[in-house]
Write a protein that holds these residues in place. Sequence first.
Motif, PDB file in Angstrom:
ATOM      1  N   UNK A  41       0.838  -1.203   0.000  1.00 40.40           N
ATOM      2  CA  UNK A  41       0.000   0.000   0.000  1.00 40.40           C
ATOM      3  C   UNK A  41       0.873   1.252   0.000  1.00 40.40           C
ATOM      4  N   UNK A  42       1.931   1.247   0.785  1.00 43.39           N
ATOM      5  CA  UNK A  42       2.848   2.384   0.817  1.00 43.39           C
ATOM      6  C   UNK A  42       3.505   2.588  -0.543  1.00 43.39           C
ATOM      7  N   UNK A  43       3.965   1.504  -1.153  1.00 43.15           N
ATOM      8  CA  UNK A  43       4.593   1.605  -2.470  1.00 43.15           C
ATOM      9  C   UNK A  43       3.615   2.096  -3.534  1.00 43.15           C
ATOM     10  N   UNK A  44       2.357   1.735  -3.390  1.00 45.41           N
ATOM     11  CA  UNK A  44       1.335   2.157  -4.352  1.00 45.41           C
ATOM     12  C   UNK A  44       0.798   3.555  -4.058  1.00 45.41           C
ATOM     13  N   UNK A  45       1.224   4.148  -2.941  1.00 47.61           N
ATOM     14  CA  UNK A  45       0.743   5.467  -2.575  1.00 47.61           C
ATOM     15  C   UNK A  45      -0.662   5.470  -2.006  1.00 47.61           C
ATOM     16  N   UNK A  46      -1.103   4.338  -1.478  1.00 53.81           N
ATOM     17  CA  UNK A  46      -2.438   4.226  -0.904  1.00 53.81           C
ATOM     18  C   UNK A  46      -2.439   4.734   0.532  1.00 53.81           C
ATOM     19  N   UNK A  47      -3.581   5.222   0.984  1.00 52.70           N
ATOM     20  CA  UNK A  47      -3.700   5.746   2.349  1.00 52.70           C
ATOM     21  C   UNK A  47      -3.771   4.634   3.387  1.00 52.70           C
ATOM     22  N   UNK A  48      -4.210   3.443   2.967  1.00 51.78           N
ATOM     23  CA  UNK A  48      -4.352   2.313   3.878  1.00 51.78           C
ATOM     24  C   UNK A  48      -4.246   1.022   3.081  1.00 51.78           C
ATOM     25  N   UNK A  49      -3.944  -0.049   3.782  1.00 54.45           N
ATOM     26  CA  UNK A  49      -3.905  -1.367   3.133  1.00 54.45           C
ATOM     27  C   UNK A  49      -5.336  -1.801   2.821  1.00 54.45           C
ATOM     28  N   UNK A  50      -5.477  -2.533   1.719  1.00 58.28           N
ATOM     29  CA  UNK A  50      -6.806  -2.990   1.308  1.00 58.28           C
ATOM     30  C   UNK A  50      -6.766  -4.488   0.994  1.00 58.28           C
ATOM     31  N   UNK A  51      -7.926  -5.029   0.718  1.00 58.13           N
ATOM     32  CA  UNK A  51      -8.038  -6.432   0.318  1.00 58.13           C
ATOM     33  C   UNK A  51      -7.225  -6.669  -0.954  1.00 58.13           C
ATOM     34  N   UNK A  52      -7.173  -5.682  -1.834  1.00 57.84           N
ATOM     35  CA  UNK A  52      -6.402  -5.835  -3.083  1.00 57.84           C
ATOM     36  C   UNK A  52      -4.924  -6.056  -2.790  1.00 57.84           C
ATOM     37  N   UNK A  53      -4.384  -5.337  -1.823  1.00 53.81           N
ATOM     38  CA  UNK A  53      -2.981  -5.557  -1.460  1.00 53.81           C
ATOM     39  C   UNK A  53      -2.795  -6.944  -0.852  1.00 53.81           C
ATOM     40  N   UNK A  54      -3.735  -7.371  -0.047  1.00 49.83           N
ATOM     41  CA  UNK A  54      -3.648  -8.714   0.551  1.00 49.83           C
ATOM     42  C   UNK A  54      -3.627  -9.765  -0.549  1.00 49.83           C
ATOM     43  N   UNK A  55      -4.513  -9.628  -1.523  1.00 45.44           N
ATOM     44  CA  UNK A  55      -4.548 -10.585  -2.633  1.00 45.44           C
ATOM     45  C   UNK A  55      -3.236 -10.577  -3.413  1.00 45.44           C
TER      46      UNK A  55
END
Length: 128
Positions: A79-93
């Motif tokens: 999530x950090x590498x993608x610039x996201x504000x929080x981790x999501x199910x997509x990152x988990x997958x």
Amino acid sequence: TGKTSATVEAVLDATSLMALQDAVLEVPVPDHVTQAILQLTHRSRPGGELADDFIKNYVAWGAGPRASQSLVRAARALALLRGQAAASIEEVKAVAAPVLRHRILPNYNATGDNITVEQIITHLLGKL
């Protein structure tokens, strides 16, 4: 195959790398993502109450508590590498296969039926 040598340039120094490691720990993981991670690991255990028939038939050993911790860390980092504000199910997958690949052991039935650990992980991710 020749004698050329590559020039290596540092991307990060030790201080910057440690700062990034600390930043990963600050990425929020919403409750629903944490619950999804816990369910994912629990469903991978053939003796657990959340395991379905596929897992009971093809898994000898499922993911343990450290797998859950690793999934949280890896999802935060992505999530950090993608610039996201929080981790999501997509990152988990996205991080599930590298994190779980060596933590889930297919059994003899899986070997006989040509079921791979990647197929088992794909099956588990289909439940998220």
